[in-house]
Design an enzyme around this catalytic site. Structure first.
Site, PDB file in Angstrom:
ATOM      1  N   ASP A   1      -3.047   5.102   5.439  1.00  0.00           N
ATOM      2  CA  ASP A   1      -2.900   4.655   4.060  1.00  0.00           C
ATOM      3  C   ASP A   1      -2.997   3.136   4.037  1.00  0.00           C
ATOM      4  O   ASP A   1      -2.305   2.446   4.814  1.00  0.00           O
ATOM      5  CB  ASP A   1      -1.545   5.122   3.511  1.00  0.00           C
TER       6      ASP A   1
ATOM      7  N   ASN B   1      -5.280  -4.312  -6.527  1.00  0.00           N
ATOM      8  CA  ASN B   1      -5.734  -3.975  -7.876  1.00  0.00           C
ATOM      9  C   ASN B   1      -5.096  -4.885  -8.922  1.00  0.00           C
ATOM     10  O   ASN B   1      -5.763  -5.352  -9.853  1.00  0.00           O
ATOM     11  CB  ASN B   1      -5.411  -2.517  -8.187  1.00  0.00           C
TER      12      ASN B   1
ATOM     13  N   ASP C   1     -11.915  -1.355  -5.333  1.00  0.00           N
ATOM     14  CA  ASP C   1     -12.980  -0.434  -4.906  1.00  0.00           C
ATOM     15  C   ASP C   1     -13.742  -0.989  -3.704  1.00  0.00           C
ATOM     16  O   ASP C   1     -14.136  -0.245  -2.804  1.00  0.00           O
ATOM     17  CB  ASP C   1     -13.953  -0.195  -6.066  1.00  0.00           C
TER      18      ASP C   1
ATOM     19  N   GLU D   1      -5.905   5.675  -1.862  1.00  0.00           N
ATOM     20  CA  GLU D   1      -6.152   4.783  -0.736  1.00  0.00           C
ATOM     21  C   GLU D   1      -5.810   5.439   0.597  1.00  0.00           C
ATOM     22  O   GLU D   1      -5.591   4.767   1.604  1.00  0.00           O
ATOM     23  CB  GLU D   1      -5.344   3.486  -0.887  1.00  0.00           C
TER      24      GLU D   1
END
Length: 350
Positions: A224, A232, A241, A267
């Protein structure tokens, strides 16, 4: 190849048909042996494998059989798209049903044509026999005309049947080409993550189940990206992204022969390592962790750069007859512990 181009045996079957039948008789037992589902994709794949017309495809399947003991569903789909689908807009199930309907129609058409051919052959034999008898007895003009007319009628009927069959085959070929394209698109959408290009969660679940079904020993690496929400929030979702895509590229490059990486969700990523024990998986994951920590992602438009990318890892090895969900749950438990202990680490520590 047209029907007229094939050499025809005494019983009406072409050499091409006989060869195809023999190949199929070899392919089906192989599919049964390796517990391959009987789908249109797998039929095409193993038919091609049996003929060895594509050495690269054959080598890929042989390597998978040696590594996994079987051919994972995602690999089958990938090999089909790469090697066979170049020659679904609709759902995969609908495509399969459509293919089945076409095959049923083709079988019906061929069976009907075979019966028509046999009937014409019998009529021709009867007429020739009667002509021979009449010749011995002394045939008159009217009788000869009747026999010739009878033969012409049978021939005309056979010609009409052949024309109809050719039209049906032509229509079926057009439908098959359309369905091939639809199947190619459908498989890609079904198994591929559109953002990263990695295989998705659905493909992972299929391949994990396939490993369990075939008794292939394996380990899982679950990772992860640390503090992904921060990327973000600070730089925007487009930068987020880019980070995901960069990590995905590194995973693809890192995976060795037989390994497969998947985007599990958000993620989070997961990797199947066949024939690899816990210690080996941990060593490999540690190298990957160090590689990811050196990634730098830049947004050329804004000039922003993310250079603090790390990931937390949880590793688990299947033991005994443990099911896939249990292995995944144990890897997830270690992943959570890694994040709680400060992230950017691989657990368990051995």
């Amino acid at each position: 190849m047209s029907l007229n181009d094939s050499h025809e045996t005494d019983d009406g079957m072409t050499d091409e048909f006989l060869t195809s039948t023999q190949t199929l008789r070899k392919a089906i037992p192989l599919m049964i042996k390796h517990k391959v589902p009987t789908t249109p994709v797998n039929y095409a794949l193993w038919y091609s494998y049996t003929t060895n017309q594509n050495p690269i495809l054959t080598q890929a399947i042989d390597q998978s059989l040696a590594q996994y003991g079987h051919c994972p569903p995602s690999l089958s789909d990938s090999l089909y798209r790469t090697h066979l689908a170049h020659h679904p807009a609709s759902e995969q199930g609908q495509v399969s049903h459509s293919l089945q309907a076409i095959m049923d129609e083709l079988c019906h058409t061929m069976n009907g044509s075979q019966k028509e051919t046999q009937a014409f052959h019998q009529a021709l034999s009867r007429t020739c026999q009667r002509l021979s008898q009449k010749a011995d007895q002394g045939v008159n003009v009217h009788e000869a005309n009747d026999l010739v007319q009878e033969l012409l009628d049978e021939s005309r009927h056979m010609h009409q049947s052949s024309t109809l069959m050719n039209q049906q085959l032509e229509n079926a070929n057009k439908e098959i080409e359309n369905l091939r394209k639809a199947l190619k698109d459908s498989l890609k959408c079904a198994n591929e993550d559109p953002l990263t290009g990695l295989l998705n969660r659905r493909a992972f679940q299929q391949d994990l189940s396939s490993c369990i079904q075939h008794g292939t020993p394996f380990s899982l690496v679950l990772l992860d990206i640390d503090n992904f929400k921060t990327f973000n929030d600070e730089f925007g979702h487009l930068m987020g992204d880019k980070v995901l895509c960069s990590v995905a590229r590194h995973l693809q490059f890192w995976c060795e022969q037989g390994m497969q990486a998947y985007r599990y969700g958000g993620e989070e990523f997961v990797i199947i390592l066949p024939g690899t024990n816990l210690q080996q998986s941990r060593d490999k994951a540690e190298k990957l962790r160090k590689t990811l920590s050196g990634i730098a992602v830049q947004d050329k438009q804004s000039g922003n750069t993310v250079s603090s990318i790390t990931a937390s890892f949880g590793i688990a090895e299947q033991t005994g007859k443990e099911n896939g969900l249990a292995v995944l749950a144990r890897a997830d438990k270690y992943l959570l512990q890694a994040k709680n202990l400060g992230r950017n680490r691989v657990l368990p520590v051995l």
